[in-house]
Enzyme design. Sequence first.
Site, short mmCIF file in Angstrom:
data_model
loop_
_atom_site.label_atom_id
_atom_site.label_comp_id
_atom_site.label_asym_id
_atom_site.label_seq_id
_atom_site.Cartn_x
_atom_site.Cartn_y
_atom_site.Cartn_z
N PRO A 255 0.89 -1.24 -0.21
CA PRO A 255 0.09 -0.13 0.01
C PRO A 255 0.79 1.32 0.13
CG PRO A 255 -0.04 -0.89 2.16
CD PRO A 255 0.83 -1.94 1.38
N VAL A 257 1.95 5.14 -0.10
CA VAL A 257 1.62 6.51 0.26
C VAL A 257 2.87 7.30 -0.12
CG1 VAL A 257 1.33 7.93 2.22
CG2 VAL A 257 0.45 5.52 2.13
N ASP A 432 5.76 2.25 1.92
CA ASP A 432 5.16 1.17 2.32
C ASP A 432 4.28 1.46 3.60
OD1 ASP A 432 3.54 -1.38 2.75
OD2 ASP A 432 5.27 -2.46 2.00
N HIS A 433 2.98 1.53 3.58
CA HIS A 433 2.26 1.89 4.84
C HIS A 433 1.99 0.62 5.76
CE1 HIS A 433 0.27 4.88 7.22
NE2 HIS A 433 -0.52 5.23 6.44
N ARG A 434 2.37 -0.56 5.35
CA ARG A 434 2.38 -1.73 6.30
C ARG A 434 3.54 -1.45 7.23
NH1 ARG A 434 2.82 -6.53 2.37
NH2 ARG A 434 4.41 -5.17 1.44
#
Length: 469
Positions: A255, A257, A432-434
Amino acid sequence: MIRVFSLPDLGEGLTESEIVAWHVAPGDTVTLNQHIADVETAKAVVELPSPFSGVVSELHRPEGVLVHVGDPIVSFEVVGADAVDDSGDSSDSGAPAAPVPTKREANLVGYGPDAEREGRPKRRARPGSAACATPVPLATVTSPGLPVAVTSSVANPVAAAPGATTMERPRSTPPVRMLARDLGVDLTRITGTGAHGVITRDDVRAVGVTPETVPVADAPSVFGAPSGTRESRTPIKSLRKLTAAAMVQSAFTAPHVTEFLTIDVTPTIDLLETINTAGAREGAGRVGLLAVVAQALCLAVARTPSVNTRWDEAAGEIVQFHYVNLGIAAATPRGLMVPVIADADRLGLAGLADSLARLTAAARSGTTTPAALAGGTITITNIGVFGIDAGTPILNPGEAAILAMGAIRRTPWEFRGDIALRQVMTLSLSFDHRLVDGEQGSRFLADVGRILANPGLALTMLGATPGAA
């Protein structure tokens, strides 16, 4: 005894390579580790050395084809130690034998001793009919009122008709031979205009008609395409194929951002002018802005280590890297490549500048090895060299962040309570928003920007904890 050499594993999980150019022909005598072919993986063009000393008896694959790891590519007639198999027996059989691993096969991809390359034997003349094959119709493309038969005279460089006359192979480079194959041009019918009679791209284009194209009325085109062509098709392979797969995987797995920060980098530009003044780095090359950004990134990573991590889905773990292997996205004639500076956090500004110079030169000349393109933990891409202000870069698979440098522009900017023309640049950070929360990504980007806006702050950030500067 006949020994068969199969395409070796070139590392990094690459399962196929394209034979760009053969440097030997059947009948040639070769020595151990002699450069016999150029093969192109999805990451780099590498030199393939011979694992045997002997005589080339057969080339199993022509130039321009994809070969999978383990497929036979060339056979040698060998004698002496090379003719003895693992059991110590030798064979007089003329039939191709199964590939037998030998210790010499470790010397692949240019990593082994290569002292015998100088003074290699001159290539024997090869049958001329292999290069002078009669053009064979490939397809008929039909357009209203414009039926066109497309032919190709691409010859098989391996097989030759019995009893054919012999002649030397046309003098040309691998890219020119590839262009000739694409255009269906017989190189033996071209007189080269290059130095010492070498055939050039312009020579090929002057007589070539691109396959799978539709000729139209002769008129100038703003696209610069060959006269009479409406469209062209290029196989998706090698670097472009790998890049596409990697970007799709990244875009639909992590994901993304993206955040932006516009900063006044005038102090950094002034610092670089001082550093690069004659005598400032005696005997060394210039330090560029990319080196300063790389140094700023390494310092910022130490304060926000989450940007230097990897999501291991299979193991259900987050891998934290305690070093920075810095990837540098580089536009090359082969497409996008991301060579890596190992342990960039240990190099300092001068070391980073020198590494960047070597890395960029190797990438653009096509001499980067597959190993040099692997193991990155975070990446920088410089889109500013193309005049672009900002973008949303896609993460390299397995990395948590990528920083894009925008173009530097003289812009009206608030400076010491007034408006002045300053050197302004926009940074773009995708993460990576994880792995990276918004606060962490923002702090990292702000740290990089703070150093570029005031490079003296780097001294206060060395070994500092977040929020100390």
